[in-house]
Motif scaffolding. Structure first.
Motif, PDB file in Angstrom:
ATOM      1  N   ASN A  87      93.859 108.857 -49.815  1.00  0.00           N
ATOM      2  CA  ASN A  87      92.685 109.743 -49.727  1.00  0.00           C
ATOM      3  C   ASN A  87      93.033 111.090 -49.109  1.00  0.00           C
ATOM      4  O   ASN A  87      93.882 111.163 -48.211  1.00  0.00           O
ATOM      5  CB  ASN A  87      91.592 109.076 -48.882  1.00  0.00           C
ATOM      6  CG  ASN A  87      90.785 108.058 -49.654  1.00  0.00           C
ATOM      7  OD1 ASN A  87      90.993 107.841 -50.846  1.00  0.00           O
ATOM      8  ND2 ASN A  87      89.861 107.409 -48.973  1.00  0.00           N
ATOM      9  N   PRO A  88      92.355 112.163 -49.549  1.00  0.00           N
ATOM     10  CA  PRO A  88      91.469 112.209 -50.714  1.00  0.00           C
ATOM     11  C   PRO A  88      92.265 112.128 -52.001  1.00  0.00           C
ATOM     12  O   PRO A  88      93.303 112.778 -52.144  1.00  0.00           O
ATOM     13  CB  PRO A  88      90.764 113.556 -50.563  1.00  0.00           C
ATOM     14  CG  PRO A  88      91.723 114.397 -49.787  1.00  0.00           C
ATOM     15  CD  PRO A  88      92.454 113.467 -48.864  1.00  0.00           C
TER      16      PRO A  88
ATOM     17  N   THR B 124      91.118 116.478 -55.439  1.00  0.00           N
ATOM     18  CA  THR B 124      90.580 117.691 -54.834  1.00  0.00           C
ATOM     19  C   THR B 124      90.566 118.803 -55.876  1.00  0.00           C
ATOM     20  O   THR B 124      91.184 118.692 -56.948  1.00  0.00           O
ATOM     21  CB  THR B 124      91.435 118.148 -53.635  1.00  0.00           C
ATOM     22  OG1 THR B 124      92.712 118.620 -54.115  1.00  0.00           O
ATOM     23  CG2 THR B 124      91.656 117.016 -52.639  1.00  0.00           C
TER      24      THR B 124
ATOM     25  N   SER C 161      84.762 122.886 -56.359  1.00  0.00           N
ATOM     26  CA  SER C 161      85.034 121.609 -55.697  1.00  0.00           C
ATOM     27  C   SER C 161      84.759 120.448 -56.642  1.00  0.00           C
ATOM     28  O   SER C 161      84.142 120.614 -57.695  1.00  0.00           O
ATOM     29  CB  SER C 161      84.166 121.460 -54.449  1.00  0.00           C
ATOM     30  OG  SER C 161      82.792 121.385 -54.807  1.00  0.00           O
TER      31      SER C 161
ATOM     32  N   TYR D  48      88.314 114.875 -44.037  1.00  0.00           N
ATOM     33  CA  TYR D  48      87.901 115.271 -45.384  1.00  0.00           C
ATOM     34  C   TYR D  48      86.474 114.809 -45.701  1.00  0.00           C
ATOM     35  O   TYR D  48      85.887 115.257 -46.686  1.00  0.00           O
ATOM     36  CB  TYR D  48      88.889 114.761 -46.443  1.00  0.00           C
ATOM     37  CG  TYR D  48      89.099 113.259 -46.442  1.00  0.00           C
ATOM     38  CD1 TYR D  48      88.246 112.402 -47.139  1.00  0.00           C
ATOM     39  CD2 TYR D  48      90.170 112.689 -45.750  1.00  0.00           C
ATOM     40  CE1 TYR D  48      88.442 111.039 -47.141  1.00  0.00           C
ATOM     41  CE2 TYR D  48      90.375 111.321 -45.743  1.00  0.00           C
ATOM     42  CZ  TYR D  48      89.513 110.502 -46.434  1.00  0.00           C
ATOM     43  OH  TYR D  48      89.719 109.139 -46.437  1.00  0.00           O
TER      44      TYR D  48
ATOM     45  N   THR E  23      83.215 117.950 -51.515  1.00  0.00           N
ATOM     46  CA  THR E  23      84.427 118.759 -51.639  1.00  0.00           C
ATOM     47  C   THR E  23      85.579 118.008 -52.290  1.00  0.00           C
ATOM     48  O   THR E  23      86.442 118.613 -52.916  1.00  0.00           O
ATOM     49  CB  THR E  23      84.868 119.264 -50.253  1.00  0.00           C
ATOM     50  OG1 THR E  23      83.793 120.009 -49.669  1.00  0.00           O
ATOM     51  CG2 THR E  23      86.092 120.160 -50.323  1.00  0.00           C
ATOM     52  N   CYS E  24      85.622 116.680 -52.170  1.00  0.00           N
ATOM     53  CA  CYS E  24      86.745 115.909 -52.693  1.00  0.00           C
ATOM     54  C   CYS E  24      86.301 114.476 -52.949  1.00  0.00           C
ATOM     55  O   CYS E  24      85.152 114.102 -52.687  1.00  0.00           O
ATOM     56  CB  CYS E  24      87.930 115.941 -51.724  1.00  0.00           C
ATOM     57  SG  CYS E  24      87.553 115.261 -50.095  1.00  0.00           S
TER      58      CYS E  24
END
Length: 307
Positions: A12-13, A16, A26, A254, A285-286
């Motif tokens: 993770n992430p 992205t 994003s 994140y 965002t991710c």
């Protein structure tokens, strides 16, 4: 105890915006399914205008070495999608031999649940909006119940009782017989402000297992966490068990830092044997993924009350 039922991947992430083959702002969340032995994600991507579209990403192990399509699968094309297409869920319907994609269509009319179907994730057939605005967070049950398909969704402005509702259809296009399934809990619970169905439900011998997101208002803003429910096999509009504690909460950087901090938003789940992978958007965002055991999560739920 419940916090240990889902374990974050060390990768993770997993996706992205920096990995995208074209300029974007994003990645937000993703529907998930298995196709020819690979994991396929249909990812909500926000462009630099602020509008969203849906793009396919594939991986052999569901965590690394993602191959991302050069073009979106579903992008705004029609008046009901004018401001974007968002928050997809994928359900395989074996009797139709097709995948159905439920997504939110955003336009000046508001948010509406729209459906599309595909056999290859190369082309799609849009079925258009299937409920009136404002409505979102839709996920289909993967089989008929008493001859009807069931769809969970969240009507907002047009409903005096907030929460997750269920509608029925014989043809995937006309939906009726709305019933309320569950709502936010009273008091100071982690899901006391707002809830929405997250993933399509998974059949178990003890009931249909589904993950959902719950929201609680905090001083720093809304916190989105992940819980789970078991729904009755014969009448999947009835909740038989619901986690009182959240299963996953924003913790990692994140998940806590991004366009919208403190958000975990589950839209996709893949099950192979007892192994379960839950895909979730982090901080708008991710993308992240968490691992769990289908048997252990089900067993934990059996010890929980319906509310």
């Amino acid at each position: 105890m419940s916090a240990e039922l889902l374990t974050r991947s060390p990768h993770n992430p997993i996706l992205t915006g920096d990995q995208w083959p074209y300029p974007i702002n994003s990645v937000m969340n993703a529907a998930a399914t298995l196709v020819d032995g690979e994991t396929l994600l249909l990812v909500r991507v926000e462009d630099r205008r602020g509008f969203s579209h849906l793009t396919v990403a594939r991986s052999a192990d569901g965590e690394t070495d993602w191959r991302i399509d050069e073009q979106p699968l579903i992008a705004p094309e029609h008046h009901y999608e004018e401001w974007g297409v968002e928050d997809p869920r994928i359900t395989w319907l074996p009797d139709e031999n097709v995948w159905v994609i439920a997504y939110t269509a955003f336009s000046p009319r508001g948010t509406m649940v729209a459906l599309a179907r595909t056999t290859d994730f190369v082309t799609v057939e849009r079925l258009g909006p299937v409920v009136m605005p404002d409505d979102k967070n839709a996920a289909l049950l993967p089989c008929r119940v008493d001859g009807d398909y069931l769809m969970y969704h969240r009507p907002s402005l047009r409903s005096e009782m907030p929460g997750v509702w269920c509608s029925r259809s014989t043809d995937l296009e006309s939906w009726s017989d709305e019933r309320r399934v569950m709502g936010p809990r009273m008091g100071n619970f982690w899901d006391c402000k707002r809830i929405g169905m997250g993933t399509p439900a998974i059949w178990t011998e003890h009931g249909w297992l589904a993950f959902y997101h719950g929201v609680r208002e905090a001083v720093a803003g809304d916190l989105y966490r992940v819980g789970a429910v078991l729904l009755d096999l014969e009448d999947p509009a009835i909740v038989t068990h619901r986690t009182q504690e959240w299963l996953l909460s924003p913790h990692e950087d994140y998940e806590r830092i991004g366009d919208v901090p403190g958000v975990l938003f589950p839209c996709g789940v893949v099950v192979e044997g007892d192994a379960l992978r839950l895909y979730y958007g982090a901080a708008d965002t991710c993308l992240g993924v968490a691992h769990g055991s289908l048997a252990q999560i089900t067993q934990h739920l059996l010890g929980c009350p319906p509310e």
